[in-house]
Enzyme design. Structure first.
Site, PDB file in Angstrom:
ATOM      1  N   GLY A 123       2.835 -97.957 -14.796  1.00 14.92           N
ATOM      2  CA  GLY A 123       4.174 -98.733 -14.964  1.00 14.92           C
ATOM      3  C   GLY A 123       4.090 -99.299 -16.329  1.00 14.92           C
ATOM      4  O   GLY A 123       3.383-100.099 -16.851  1.00 14.92           O
ATOM      5  N   CYS A 154       3.457 -98.423  -9.396  1.00 12.83           N
ATOM      6  CA  CYS A 154       3.381 -99.675  -9.817  1.00 12.83           C
ATOM      7  C   CYS A 154       1.770-100.084  -9.770  1.00 12.83           C
ATOM      8  O   CYS A 154       0.908 -98.843  -9.416  1.00 12.83           O
ATOM      9  CB  CYS A 154       3.920-100.799  -9.144  1.00 12.83           C
ATOM     10  SG  CYS A 154       5.650-101.032  -9.118  1.00 12.83           S
ATOM     11  N   TYR A 199      -1.563 -86.182 -10.470  1.00  6.80           N
ATOM     12  CA  TYR A 199      -0.800 -86.728 -11.667  1.00  6.80           C
ATOM     13  C   TYR A 199      -0.923 -88.266 -11.839  1.00  6.80           C
ATOM     14  O   TYR A 199      -1.177 -88.641 -13.014  1.00  6.80           O
ATOM     15  CB  TYR A 199       0.762 -86.203 -11.701  1.00  6.80           C
ATOM     16  CG  TYR A 199       1.460 -86.729 -12.871  1.00  6.80           C
ATOM     17  CD1 TYR A 199       1.057 -86.482 -14.141  1.00  6.80           C
ATOM     18  CD2 TYR A 199       2.329 -87.806 -12.472  1.00  6.80           C
ATOM     19  CE1 TYR A 199       1.624 -87.135 -15.163  1.00  6.80           C
ATOM     20  CE2 TYR A 199       3.066 -88.456 -13.767  1.00  6.80           C
ATOM     21  CZ  TYR A 199       2.884 -87.946 -14.891  1.00  6.80           C
ATOM     22  OH  TYR A 199       3.493 -88.380 -16.184  1.00  6.80           O
ATOM     23  N   ASN A 242       2.353-102.473  -4.719  1.00  2.00           N
ATOM     24  CA  ASN A 242       2.473-101.232  -5.028  1.00  2.00           C
ATOM     25  C   ASN A 242       2.961-100.342  -3.774  1.00  2.00           C
ATOM     26  O   ASN A 242       2.124-100.135  -2.864  1.00  2.00           O
ATOM     27  CB  ASN A 242       1.273-100.566  -5.919  1.00  2.00           C
ATOM     28  CG  ASN A 242       1.225 -98.986  -5.957  1.00  2.00           C
ATOM     29  OD1 ASN A 242       0.398 -98.345  -5.907  1.00  2.00           O
ATOM     30  ND2 ASN A 242       2.371 -98.436  -6.320  1.00  2.00           N
ATOM     31  N   GLY A 243       4.078 -99.643  -3.893  1.00  2.00           N
ATOM     32  CA  GLY A 243       4.578 -98.838  -3.016  1.00  2.00           C
ATOM     33  C   GLY A 243       6.114 -99.108  -2.671  1.00  2.00           C
ATOM     34  O   GLY A 243       6.758 -99.503  -3.629  1.00  2.00           O
TER      35      GLY A 243
END
Ligand code: SF4
Length: 489
Positions: free
Chosen positions: A44, A18, A261, A121-122
């Protein structure tokens, strides 16, 4: 049992996580947030949302799909309605099969201290345990995200200030989080004590910006100030930026896959250019596993920097032997296996002029399931390659991630089920090699390779060395992250 003709697996990359973004003190905070989220689209693509505050009222829009579909030119009126000088936003990728608008962030709640929006985010590794306890104590959950657990913990706090309430909630959670919150007089950014997920601070005139990555600062012309540190909370209001370190110190474990990535190559992450890191990884990979060949071909786009580094170190020409159609979405967001398989063909095509009659080294960033690799190798052979070797700029992905990246269950990871030689046979290459874990650390500037006592990064998907306790996974809940229940329509 998998053979060369049967591939139950369909995706060669881990799915993204995210993005979070926030602005305080800028005119058009909503529009700046939309631009920031646009630059962070790679993190995302399932859904997006923005909440702004104009001094009197919060304004929100959340929707499924890409940022441009929700906040682009054709939706200009939406951005205009997001009034105010502060705003936060979120791009979402989730593991649940069906998107439910209730889960699209930022989440918003009215607390006794006023309204607050929150994005994350996580992934929390004890969200099930906490949720079960909260439900027993009467909390009614509105969404199926782990982030709502934090909202309820904040609501039940007794501290007098909002930052103290947030800290009190966060000391009860385990897992990875970079959070951005919007209150009536501040935006607040927090990173978990291990610093697994990124978060940076920027400046645009008088405004402060919080963002998952620096590429989103660039798009709005903001200056990079610094990374928010692991375990740090920054409270940004009319008085400026206040920095707090309210958590117990922990060893730093930034996600090494961000370099391989996830992050955009034009981002600077924890002081290191993602592009340069990928080149260095490619160079180290060439030192470990060079083979005689005529041309180095990247699997676009994420394999490109590593392939440049590989070609440089191996002294073999680099060329674009695979052309990517940029107007096709990432394969993993396609809804069915059958369409996902089609998607690979839609996305890549061989450049026969480069490949025909050549011994080819393909460079890619990772192999998760294997099908994309298989199809690309077939494509190279059909285009006339005489040999196809594959080099991977990460160690074999043998374990699932529980810190905010959607990975298949362990048994679906190709490298967890097969040796490298078996993988080579299934993919159909003449040779296959991955960078070693020590080689990866050398590329990241650790001359002696990985220090198992203090690696400095999270590398659990390659080593199984999970730095943060997996409480939900160790209990009866298995392989759950990002969503707590199956979404219903
Ligand atoms: Fe990153 Fe892998 Fe650790 Fe997940 S397990 S945080 S993807 S290094």
């Amino acid at each position: 049992m998998t053979d060369a003709t049967s591939h139950p697996i369909d995706e060669d990359h881990l799915n993204d996580e995210c993005a979070v973004f926030g602005v305080f003190g800028g005119t058009d905070a909503g529009a700046l947030t939309a631009l920031g989220l646009h630059a962070l689209q790679h993190r995302g693509q399932e859904a997006t949302g923005i909440v702004s505050y104009d001094g009197e009222q919060f304004h929100a829009h959340r929707g499924n799909g890409h940022v441009s579909e929700n906040f682009g030119q054709q939706s200009g009126a939406i951005v205009e309605r997001l009034k105010g000088e502060s705003a936060i936003g979120h791009n979402r990728y989730s593991t649940s099969g069906e998107t439910n608008l209730r889960n699209v962030q930022p989440l918003f709640a009215d607390f006794e201290f006023g309204g607050m929006a929150i994005c994350h985010n996580g992934n929390l590794t004890n969200a099930f345990e906490l949720r079960r306890d909260l439900v027993r104590r009467g909390c009614l959950f509105q969404s199926t995200t782990d982030t709502e657990t934090i909202v309820h913990l904040i609501a039940r706090g007794h501290q007098s200030t909002v930052p103290d309430r947030i800290v009190d909630a966060l000391v009860q959670v385990e897992g990875a989080y970079s959070l951005v919150c919007l209150t009536q007089d501040s935006i607040i950014g927090v990173r978990d004590p291990y610093g697994v997920r990124p978060l940076v601070l920027g400046r645009l005139g008088d405004a402060y910006i919080l963002s998952s990555e620096t590429c989103a600062l660039d798009i709005i012309g903001a200056d990079f100030v610094r990374d928010v540190a692991a375990g740090e909370m920054v409270v940004i209001n009319d008085q400026g930026v206040r920095s707090l370190f309210p958590f117990r110190d922990q060893p730093k474990r930034f996600c090494i896959f961000e370099y391989i990535y996830f992050s955009r190559p034009d981002s600077i992450v924890e002081g290191t250019s993602v592009y340069r890191a990928r080149q260095m990884i490619g160079g180290e990979l060439a030192k470990e596993s060079a083979v005689d060949a005529d041309v180095i071909i990247p699997v676009p786009d994420s394999g490109v920097p590593a392939a440049i580094g590989f070609a440089d170190a191996a002294k073999i020409p680099f060329d674009l032997g695979i052309i990517r159609n940029h107007y096709v979405g990432r394969t993993f967001i396609e809804p069915t296996d059958r369409v996902r398989h089609l998607g690979v063909k839609l996305k890549h095509n061989a450049n026969r002029a480069v490949v025909e009659g050549k011994r080819v080294i393909l460079v890619d960033d990772s192999i998760v399931r294997g099908t994309t690799s298989t199809k690309i190798v077939e494509m190279m052979r059909s285009a006339g390659a005489t040999e196809v070797h594959m080099r991977i700029a990460s160690p074999p992905t043998t374990h699932s991630c529980f810190y905010g990246v959607d990975t298949p269950e362990r048994e679906k990871l190709m490298a967890a089920r097969m040796t490298v030689d078996e993988m080579a046979a299934v993919i159909g290459v003449d040779s296959l090699a991955f960078i070693s874990i020590d080689g990866l650390y050398r590329a990241m500037g650790k001359a002696n390779g990985r220090d198992s006592d203090d690696p400095g990064f999270c590398d659990a998907c390659f080593t199984g060395d999970y730095p943060i306790q997996l409480i939900d996974q160790d209990s009866e809940h298995e392989n759950q992250q990002l969503s707590l229940l199956a979404a219903v329509s």
